[in-house]
Each structure stands twice: as C-alpha cells, then as structure tokens.
Design an enzyme around this catalytic site. Sequence first.
Site, PDB file in Angstrom:
ATOM      1  N   GLU A   5      -2.393   2.511   2.019  1.00  0.00           N
ATOM      2  CA  GLU A   5      -1.919   3.384   0.943  1.00  0.00           C
ATOM      3  C   GLU A   5      -2.620   3.185  -0.388  1.00  0.00           C
ATOM      4  O   GLU A   5      -2.124   3.636  -1.422  1.00  0.00           O
ATOM      5  CB  GLU A   5      -0.392   3.251   0.764  1.00  0.00           C
ATOM      6  CG  GLU A   5       0.383   3.720   1.985  1.00  0.00           C
ATOM      7  CD  GLU A   5       1.892   3.730   1.784  1.00  0.00           C
ATOM      8  OE1 GLU A   5       2.351   3.249   0.726  1.00  0.00           O
ATOM      9  OE2 GLU A   5       2.602   4.203   2.683  1.00  0.00           O
ATOM     10  N   GLU A  10       2.887   6.761   9.601  1.00  0.00           N
ATOM     11  CA  GLU A  10       4.098   6.150   9.033  1.00  0.00           C
ATOM     12  C   GLU A  10       5.103   7.235   8.708  1.00  0.00           C
ATOM     13  O   GLU A  10       4.762   8.214   8.044  1.00  0.00           O
ATOM     14  CB  GLU A  10       3.804   5.406   7.719  1.00  0.00           C
ATOM     15  CG  GLU A  10       3.422   3.965   7.828  1.00  0.00           C
ATOM     16  CD  GLU A  10       3.533   3.246   6.478  1.00  0.00           C
ATOM     17  OE1 GLU A  10       4.486   3.539   5.726  1.00  0.00           O
ATOM     18  OE2 GLU A  10       2.671   2.399   6.200  1.00  0.00           O
TER      19      GLU A  10
END
Length: 932
Positions: A471, A580
């Site tokens: 991320e 995710e």
Amino acid sequence: MVWNVNLASLLIFTSDVVGFERLSLNGRWTVNNSNGSISVPSNVPGGIYTDLKMAGVIDEPYYGENDLHYEWVALENWTFYRSFTLPTYIFGYRSIRLVAHGIDTVCTVTLNGVNVLKTENMFIRYEVGVRLVLRRNNSIVVSCQSPVLYALRKHEERTRVSSPVLPLCPPPIQRGHCHVNLIRKMPCSFSWDWGPSFPSTGIWKTIELEAYDRAVIRDVTVSTTPQRTAYGGLGWVINVGVFFKLAPRAPKHGTIFISLGDILLGSKTVILKKLKTRTQSFQELSGEVKISVVVPQAIEIDRWWPTGYGSQKLYQLNVTMSIDDELCDKMIKFGFRTVELQEDAIDGVDEGAKFYFRINGVPIFAKGSNWVPADIFPERVTEEYVRELLQSAKDANMNMIRVWGGGIYESDYFYDLADELGIMIWQDLMFCVSRYPADEAFLRSVAVEVHQQVRRLQRHPSLIVWVGNNENENGIYDDQWGYLSSVLDDYRKLYVYTIKRVIDREESSRPFLSSSPSNGRAGNPAFLNTSIPKNLTLSEEDIWPRGPPNSANYGDMHFYRYDNDIWDPTTYPIPRFMSEFGIQSYPSAETMRKVAPESALVYPFSPFLQYRQRHIGGNKELVRSLKHHFTIPTDEWNVNGTENGYSMISYLSQVAQAEGVRAGCESFRRWRSYLGPVGRGNTMGVLFWQLNEIWQAPSWSSIEYGGRWKMLHYFAKKFFSPVLVSPFIYGPDLCVFVVNDKLLPLHDVLLRILVYHWASFIPLRSVTVNLTVPAASSYDAAKIELGRLWKSSSCSRERCFLWFTLEDNSTGSLLAPDAYVLPAKPNRALLRPATIKVWSVAGPTSSDLEPDAYKYDVELRTDNVALFVWLDSRAVRGRFSDNGFLLKDPVKMVQFRTSEGVTSEQLHEAITIYTMSGANGNDLKRDSLVSQ
C-alpha cells in the site's frame, strides 16, 4: 534476582563433508538491562519479552493492558552475553566465521572484547571472520539499543538536515510507537490496527560458528525451464546459482557437481573470483557460479502444481563443490514448474488489461487470504502451529496465501510446508504503508536484505511473485506523505533502482510487482518523466509507479468500505484481482478468556474491550453492520453487562463477517468469465483479509489466535470449493451461477432450486435446470423472476428461503456444497423458535494415517428450521466438519476432529449451540442441551 550463567560447551554439528563443522551458540545466555538492575537467563533464539516472562519479571504480555504496562521494556537497552569453550582442533581450520542469521535489531557484537559486528537490519544474516579473535575460552556479548529510542534518534538526525519521513507515528488508538520506517524491523512490532506494540530486542534466529578449510556453500538458487527436444518432446533445463565463501589462501579453482537425487546431471570447473567483501581482519573470497544442466530424457519429470490442479512433486538437488579434493555441499528441495503473470489486452476494452497467474501454462483462479505474523514474538511460533494454520488454509480450499509486507520474511519451514501443500505464496517485501528513506546507507542495507532473502526463498515452487511493498503507492497518490514529485523520486530509488534491480539480477523465474495494490506492469504510463540514473538501462515500461493504483481495470485491488450493506454483492467492486478486502469480527469468549477476566467480557463493551480495539471507528463500524441485519440485544434478553452478552455479540459479528466475505468472494468468482460495465470483470483472484491473528483481539481474521476457526473459515471452505453454486438476488430476479475451477467441463448436471418455508422441513416448490458447465469458468446458469416464484409456491420474502444443490444427473452425487439465499434480512424474516439438541456423540475413532487425530460423530436434532447454527466445543480444541449452517432438516450429522483425548461424554457436555430463530430473527439462543 541475578542468575550467573556460564555454559562452557557448544553443540558441535559435524558434517559428512570433510573440512567443515558448525558450532551452535544457541541455548542459554544471560541478559542485563543498562543499569544492571535486571539480569535474567535468555533463550537464544528468542527475544527480551519472552526472556523476562520466563524469569517472572513480567506476566503474559498479551494479558489485559500489558502492552501499555510493559512499554518500559522497549525503552531499555539490553545486553545479551555468554561464555563458551572451543575444542583445540577447531583452530586448525583456515577460516572460522561467526554467522548470526537474525539479530533484532540495532546491536553491537563483541567477541573477547573486540567489536566484530554492528547490526542494523532484522532481516539480514550477518557474518564475519573471527579466527584471529577466538581463544580456547571465549566470551560473546550482543549489546542492543532500544529500537524505539533508536528510531526517534534517526528521526531527529534526519530532520536537522532534511524533511521528515512520513508518517511519523501510528494513530493514537493503536497505542504504538513512532518512526518504524527508520529502522529495518518488523513494521507491525511498533503496532497496527489489529495488533499491539511490542518492539522486541534479541537474537531472534540461530547464531553459530562455522569452521572450514576450503569453502562453504551459503545459498543455492534453482529455476526450471521447459524446452522442446530435437524429437519434439518436452525436456527441462535446470539453472542453478551457487553462492559460496572461501577460506583465506584457498585455491582459486574448483569443480561443482550438480545431482538430481542420486543422478549426476553435470559438473563445471570454475575459477573462484575475489569479490569486494571486507571483514575485520582480512579480505575473504566470496563468489557465485551459474550453471545450466539438462535433465536427461530418461528421467520422467512430474511438475509441481497448486493444490487442486495436480500433485506437489518435489525433487532433491545436491550441489557439491570440490576444492583440492575437499568437499562442501548443500541440498535443497525444489519443484519443476513455470510461472507467468498474464496482463494481456482485453478484446473490445479500450482501457484495461488482464491480471492473472498461469502455472505450467494453466490459468489459475487464486483463492485465499492474507498472512500476518502468527505471533508478535517469532520465538513463540512453533512448527506445529504453522502447520495447523497452513493446513487450515488448504482445508478451506485455499490455493494462495499473501505474506503481508508489514511482518517478517517467514521461516524456511513455512515455505517448505507451502511447497508440500501446494499453496502459492504471494510474497511482499517488508515495507508497509509508509514512505522510507532513500539515502545511500539505507539503500545499501536494503540491497543486502533483498539479495539474501531472494537467494534463501527463490528455490520454492510455491513462491510465485515478489511484490515491493504493501500500500505504499496508495499513500503516494493519496497525497499522505508530501510533495508528489519528491516522494516519487525516493520511491523509485528504493523499489525500482534498488529492489527491482537486485531481484532482476538474482532470478527471472517469477514476476516482480512494485506494490500491492498496483496497476501491474500494464497500467497507465503516467508520471514517466522522472529521469533515470545514467548507470541504469531500465526501459520506460520498467518504471513504477504508473499513476494512482487500486484501479478496477489494471492490476490488483484493496477494498474496505463499511457504510453500505456488506451482504449485498453490489457493494463490492469488479476487479481484475482482489488482493485485500475484509470485515472485522470479535473472537470467541473462549479465546478472550486467556487474556481477560470474565468481568471484562461483556456487552456493552467494557473498557478492556474498548482498549483492545485498535482500528479507528472499529466498534462503531461493526455495530452498524450488525444493525443492517440483526436486532442488537436489549435488556429483555438478559445479556447486557454479562459474559453472555459478549458471547452473543461475538457470535453475531462472526455471522456478519462470514456472510459479508461470502458475498464478496462469490461475486468476484462469478465475474471470472464475464465483463461488466466499462470493461470491468475477468476477475481471476481473491485473497480476503486476513487468515490469522497476531493476538487475541477484534480483527478481520478467519482463524482466532491459537487456531480456533471462526465462522468465516467454515464458510470459506464452501465458497472456495472447486465447484460452487452461487445464487443471489439482483433487483426483482433470482440469479444463479455455477463456478467450475476444474479443467474439465461438468456434463449433464442438475441444478435444483428448492423453496422452503421457515416453519417446515418439506420444500414447497422445486425447480430443476439441466446444465453443462464449461471448464475453468463461471457460468450463468439460471435467472428466475422472484415474484413468480413466490406466487407459484404461495410464499414471500419474509416467510421463505431458497436452497440450491448441484448433482450429477446420472449418479445423483453432489458436485458442490449446498447453497442458500436469504430473501429477507434475518431481522425481517419470519423465523420460528427452534430447539436444537445434541442427540448423541459417538467415538472417538482414529486411523493409521492420523494416529493423533480423534474423530467423533455428532448427531443434532431440531424441532424447527434454524439459521446460522453454531457449535462451540468450548475448551476442547478441534473443529467440526460443518458449522454456522442453516439447519433445514430435523436431523443432521457432523463430525468433530480433535487431537485431545476426550471421551464422547466429555465432548457431549462441552458443546454449546448458538442459533438465530424466532419471530423477526430476535430469538438468539445459546443452549447446552443433552438428549432426552
């Protein structure tokens, strides 16, 4: 209290190879704090928190609010030491090296008063020649700085000359520590939104001496390449990398032999070149050799496949180096397989590209979850526990696990087991949700880290992709960490010009991605005006990042939204690959009792439960999601302020999580063969967040800390099944898809749709559809107008539910798990009161294949249909064959499996049943019933 420890012996592991010995320094050490007020025994490998707990200085770190109470441990400097005696003959070896496979983190290693090593990276193996420093009787000291104060000092030093590295600190709710991005240490050890802050210190991996005369092979890498033979058949080439150390004054020529099992494949005479590797007392010879050998046609090779697609055949590769008739060797296991990341253009789609993995040329739909460290203290993670977690993943039909970039590079055993089980590994590098320095010293340390980890892990066929971080591209384009151009420059220095370059040089047997999520290698080529250093020859398409990630058209996605109905499939995006997404739930009362008194396990949430929640707004999000579907217990339920109240809210949260993740995963699987709005679809993977927990707390996991399955994991076993019936309601219609991951079509199958009243075990209506389902596809099997279905069965959304089976038309055998649709939310459905009893428990039985596993047959009986029936074995550890189910028949048999030797009577007594029944779903029941 002070312990004086002076162990004068070593474990000496001799080798069958002449001229090499390994002497372990593991075992009992002593550790002191900086002022000497604490001195206790220390276990190596280990860490300071477990040492202090073993000595009785602190209690269980996970209990209560001990992460706050024991913060002082992380603010101390700690010194680990021991003495040892060496046998005289060891000094006859030309080279003796101290090898520390993992030190946590910023430490100085002193041997007999001489500083021989300085460590600053938890993920690096440090080694140094120490022959000239050693004596017969020796002392070794490892002096470690407080990781928290070190990180703070690095921050202060940096801000004197340049801008700080953001983010500075975690959100206050995490009760964590700051500047973890300035120390190469497990990122989540400074806290996360599902875990505590315990920045440990110590010798967390093996430390040893190696003695040798000629050489030691440090690493062996292997990749397999299929090639067509002259006769049109398929052969294999094995590309082997051998990485070694040479003793001083050793000969500069040698011969390397490569064997597949007992079969010699080839040899190569090599010149051992000197590299620029300086040690304290002399220059060492260090090097690498690359060799390609052809597997003879006479050897029949079986490929390694992910679970569900074939066998997991592993081969033994033996590498032997001969120098002046002295031998050193290394054996590894590997598999023959190929990996490709496909990012082809999509016909008729102007913007977008595919994103999926092909193993041995076969497209694989990835099904799995994300792995976080199994404990914040790695020394507490046993091989048995790792096997339990990974086996649980396979038992739930998962074929991929993502090792998340905020933890650690996992143990050799973890990857060996993934090879054995056929679980593909998506491997993040350990950089997570942060900007990182890009100065020369930091990049140099990272380069060594990546070199070592790639060489250690490269041989594993299960590992299919390297990913630079978790991320971090999201943070860049969300403008979280400063001016975009400056952040991009540092980003590329770290992930492209350092990490990618190292990986490209080390191997080419699997792809590299810059981040997760990212736009992959085919994304929008924006921001490519950044200059490339002159000494690099990277082409334009090699430069990351390429614009904002998390696109539904390219690469992989992460998705977290809780404001909409999480059971509604339209809540979820239509990605190429979902790496995710997830929903929080609360662990069982049984798990939480290990870290809190009964008085703290209550609803409304006690201060302890509020403290344990580390996700911003987590409790509000969870209660809001419950109110979408349930009536939250009130005083009339006699649960507020009691442990029974916590058990109920835990149960409801696990129902909400299981149904929500099921809705998302099934939606992603249905989009496999289809394109939707603006070219979205062709989804080829879903990894929900997350598989396991790091401690006992609210989290997104499907398995509680300790190994207990949540309801989500039982659901995953069904929604990840190779063949899936996936019904859902879209507007006025009932839609039914059949998903077939198998590589053969399903011919002549029967889809059966049954309408049941909540008050009857007998279906009101049956609809059948004959199908042939293509191989490796999702298939739009049926569409029925709900209004007509209700009218024909004299029913309605509130009074009925729908049941689905898929059968082989000729044999009647079931081809997929049963499925259901709830037309109305539980708090609006006209459920009837149901009394469920454990009628009998038979067993235990065992088998020669699993002598330590005991199985029991549990017969359940009910007087009415019951929703989300949950069987809790309480203190008896084990799992049921089915759980969290809709009980539509008066009798149901389930199996219970455990490694504990309990009697059938004890199990019968232990089982507690939760269910949801009664008018409008308001009769939540928790019963421990015996047969009558």
